[in-house]
Design a protein around this motif. Structure first.
Motif, PDB file in Angstrom:
ATOM      1  N   LEU A  62       0.870  -1.183  -0.053  1.00  0.00           N
ATOM      2  CA  LEU A  62       0.000  -0.142  -0.028  1.00  0.00           C
ATOM      3  C   LEU A  62       0.958   1.258   0.048  1.00  0.00           C
ATOM      4  O   LEU A  62       0.483   2.284  -0.521  1.00  0.00           O
ATOM      5  CB  LEU A  62      -0.929  -0.214   1.117  1.00  0.00           C
ATOM      6  CG  LEU A  62      -2.206  -0.972   1.161  1.00  0.00           C
ATOM      7  CD1 LEU A  62      -2.997  -1.029   2.406  1.00  0.00           C
ATOM      8  CD2 LEU A  62      -3.119  -0.227   0.018  1.00  0.00           C
ATOM      9  N   THR A 145      -8.999  -2.988   3.966  1.00  0.00           N
ATOM     10  CA  THR A 145      -8.956  -3.160   2.657  1.00  0.00           C
ATOM     11  C   THR A 145      -9.463  -4.525   2.262  1.00  0.00           C
ATOM     12  O   THR A 145      -9.403  -4.552   0.949  1.00  0.00           O
ATOM     13  CB  THR A 145      -7.690  -2.890   1.998  1.00  0.00           C
ATOM     14  OG1 THR A 145      -6.683  -3.727   2.594  1.00  0.00           O
ATOM     15  CG2 THR A 145      -7.230  -1.403   2.328  1.00  0.00           C
ATOM     16  N   VAL A 187     -10.910   2.476  -0.888  1.00  0.00           N
ATOM     17  CA  VAL A 187      -9.588   2.326  -0.474  1.00  0.00           C
ATOM     18  C   VAL A 187      -9.340   0.636  -0.823  1.00  0.00           C
ATOM     19  O   VAL A 187      -8.362   0.055  -1.201  1.00  0.00           O
ATOM     20  CB  VAL A 187      -9.383   2.143   1.169  1.00  0.00           C
ATOM     21  CG1 VAL A 187      -9.540   3.829   1.353  1.00  0.00           C
ATOM     22  CG2 VAL A 187     -10.198   1.316   1.784  1.00  0.00           C
ATOM     23  N   THR A 188     -10.516  -0.129  -1.455  1.00  0.00           N
ATOM     24  CA  THR A 188     -10.133  -1.429  -1.745  1.00  0.00           C
ATOM     25  C   THR A 188      -9.949  -1.696  -2.996  1.00  0.00           C
ATOM     26  O   THR A 188      -9.790  -2.738  -3.615  1.00  0.00           O
ATOM     27  CB  THR A 188     -11.403  -2.341  -1.473  1.00  0.00           C
ATOM     28  OG1 THR A 188     -12.687  -1.986  -2.457  1.00  0.00           O
ATOM     29  CG2 THR A 188     -12.035  -2.084  -0.043  1.00  0.00           C
ATOM     30  N   THR A 191      -6.742  -3.558  -3.585  1.00  0.00           N
ATOM     31  CA  THR A 191      -6.700  -4.875  -3.170  1.00  0.00           C
ATOM     32  C   THR A 191      -6.685  -6.084  -4.108  1.00  0.00           C
ATOM     33  O   THR A 191      -7.539  -6.086  -5.179  1.00  0.00           O
ATOM     34  CB  THR A 191      -7.844  -5.209  -2.186  1.00  0.00           C
ATOM     35  OG1 THR A 191      -7.818  -4.186  -1.183  1.00  0.00           O
ATOM     36  CG2 THR A 191      -7.745  -6.782  -1.699  1.00  0.00           C
ATOM     37  N   TRP A 196      -9.349 -10.124  -2.189  1.00  0.00           N
ATOM     38  CA  TRP A 196     -10.649  -9.598  -1.916  1.00  0.00           C
ATOM     39  C   TRP A 196     -11.738 -10.822  -1.998  1.00  0.00           C
ATOM     40  O   TRP A 196     -12.302 -10.688  -1.159  1.00  0.00           O
ATOM     41  CB  TRP A 196     -10.991  -8.733  -3.145  1.00  0.00           C
ATOM     42  CG  TRP A 196     -12.480  -8.043  -2.855  1.00  0.00           C
ATOM     43  CD1 TRP A 196     -13.547  -8.363  -3.606  1.00  0.00           C
ATOM     44  CD2 TRP A 196     -12.802  -7.094  -2.079  1.00  0.00           C
ATOM     45  NE1 TRP A 196     -14.509  -7.834  -3.135  1.00  0.00           N
ATOM     46  CE2 TRP A 196     -14.202  -6.778  -2.134  1.00  0.00           C
ATOM     47  CE3 TRP A 196     -12.089  -6.235  -1.055  1.00  0.00           C
ATOM     48  CZ2 TRP A 196     -14.820  -5.987  -1.357  1.00  0.00           C
ATOM     49  CZ3 TRP A 196     -12.862  -5.353  -0.315  1.00  0.00           C
ATOM     50  CH2 TRP A 196     -14.493  -5.260  -0.446  1.00  0.00           C
TER      51      TRP A 196
END
Length: 391
Positions: A62, A145, A187-188, A191, A196
């Motif tokens: 990140l 996330t 904010v994902t 990912t 996910w």
């Protein structure tokens, strides 16, 4: 009813199932905010908690992505007091101690975890370590996330060494529960797809084992069932990458794990702890492999609850899923979902040798006998067969 709720359960039956006696323990989670852009309100929420000095904990990936992290630091403004970005998977004790030392030097009063379950577990672990040294350990805030649900619980694990063996030690510390959770689907975006989707299966594992392992019906059982249904819809949607569907999945994960202090972990989680802590399997992937076989093993032990879970797991367009069903159907539907998501379903899919199954069974029996004993009087024979079925 034998402690089960179905889609045909009446209000009076729900009252009878849950009101006779029970105990609900609340965790000190103070605030959950959600919605696209909600991360930009984190500063005002920390002000409400009177926690003005934040250490941000995240991952190197990140940090490398850059934009999302810079945005969160900007939202913290003057409250940002430092960054720790060295949190590997499974939360090694060495990393926890290093972050705790940084927290001491920075004189902070809140740890903000930005990332998946390992990052959030690391923040909880650091808070726990510091609580043994200070009257008031820093609070934990979480900007997740993934869909692991770590932000809603007081459970966390740390990976330690015992000679040549690596193992994961589990903790349950009420004071380490995040006080603030920010569910921002934006904010994902960074990912990875497999992470996910597999963390969504982990969320289902929370709800399903919560339903299977509770000795009596819980007031939150209906929330868990609703979480299962919402998560299946979100993961199965052809628009699962879209922000509104990702938010739906985040809210489903919350519903799946709404009452973490009242959830007992079962064999799927415990086998997963061995696979992660001793063999390095990513924690979100473990449920993709362990959950369906465990559900099959319990179909004969607790068919009524598995019937209910099977109905909740039915695809949204399947009318048949809303009535009574074969308890073995629950495992079948879960496995079909994992396959549709192109995730691994067997140990051999992630490089395990068949000979390893006996060692996994031995480690589970040694570390988590209470979970294994739920297989029945012959659990010592059944457990190796169960692990073999996962191969």
């Amino acid at each position: 009813m034998k402690g089960s709720l179905t889609s045909d359960t009446t209000a009076s039956e729900i009252d009878a199932a849950t009101a006779a006696e029970g105990r609900y323990q609340a965790l000190p989670l103070k605030t959950v905010i959600w919605g696209e852009g909600s991360r930009f309100r984190i500063g005002e929420e920390l002000d409400r908690l009177r926690k003005p000095r934040a250490l941000l904990i995240t991952t190197k990936s990140l940090e490398a992505e850059g934009g999302l992290l810079r945005g969160l630091i900007g939202a913290l403004q003057h409250r940002f007091c430092g960054l720790a970005q060295t949190v590997p998977a499974h939360v090694p004790l060495t990393s926890v101690l290093a972050i705790a030392e940084l927290a001491r030097r920075s004189d902070i009063d809140v740890l903000v975890a930005f990332g998946g379950g390992s990052v959030i577990d690391a923040a909880k672990a650091v808070s726990h370590v510091l609580s043994n040294e200070q009257d008031h350990a820093p609070l934990v805030g979480a900007v997740p996330t993934t869909l692991s649900g770590a932000e809603f619980s007081h459970f966390f694990g740390m990976t330690e060494k015992d000679g040549e063996e690596t193992f994961k030690r589990s903790f349950a510390e009420i004071s380490a529960t995040p006080a603030l959770v920010v569910l921002d689907p934006a904010v994902t975006a960074a990912t990875p797809e497999a992470l996910w989707l597999s963390s969504g299966i982990k969320a289902l594992d929370h709800a399903i084992e919560g339903l299977l392992c509770s000795p009596t019906p819980q007031i939150t059982d209906t929330l868990a069932l609703a979480g299962i249904q919402r998560m299946v819809r979100a993961l199965s949607s052809p628009e699962w990458r879209a922000v509104p569907v990702r938010l739906e999945a985040q809210l489903a994960a919350w519903s799946c794990y709404f009452a973490a202090a009242n959830v007992q972990f079962g064999l799927s989680h415990r086998i997963g702890h061995v696979l992660g802590g001793s063999f390095g399997v990513p924690h979100s992937l473990t449920s993709c492999i362990t959950l369906a076989p465990v559900m099959e093993a319990f179909a004969a032990i607790d068919p009524e609850r598995l019937n209910t879970i099977a109905a909740a797991l039915a695809p949204a367009d399947s009318y048949a899923g809303h009535g009574s069903t074969d308890p073995w159907e629950a495992a079948l539907r879960l496995r079909e979902l994992v396959i549709r998501l192109r995730l691994p379903t067997r140990l051999q899919d992630i490089g395990f040798a068949q000979s390893t199954t006996l060692k996994i069974a031995a480690l589970v029996a040694e570390r988590y006998p209470a979970a294994a004993e739920r297989l029945g009087p012959g659990w010592r024979q059944e457990l190796p067969r169960l692990i073999e079925a996962m191969y």
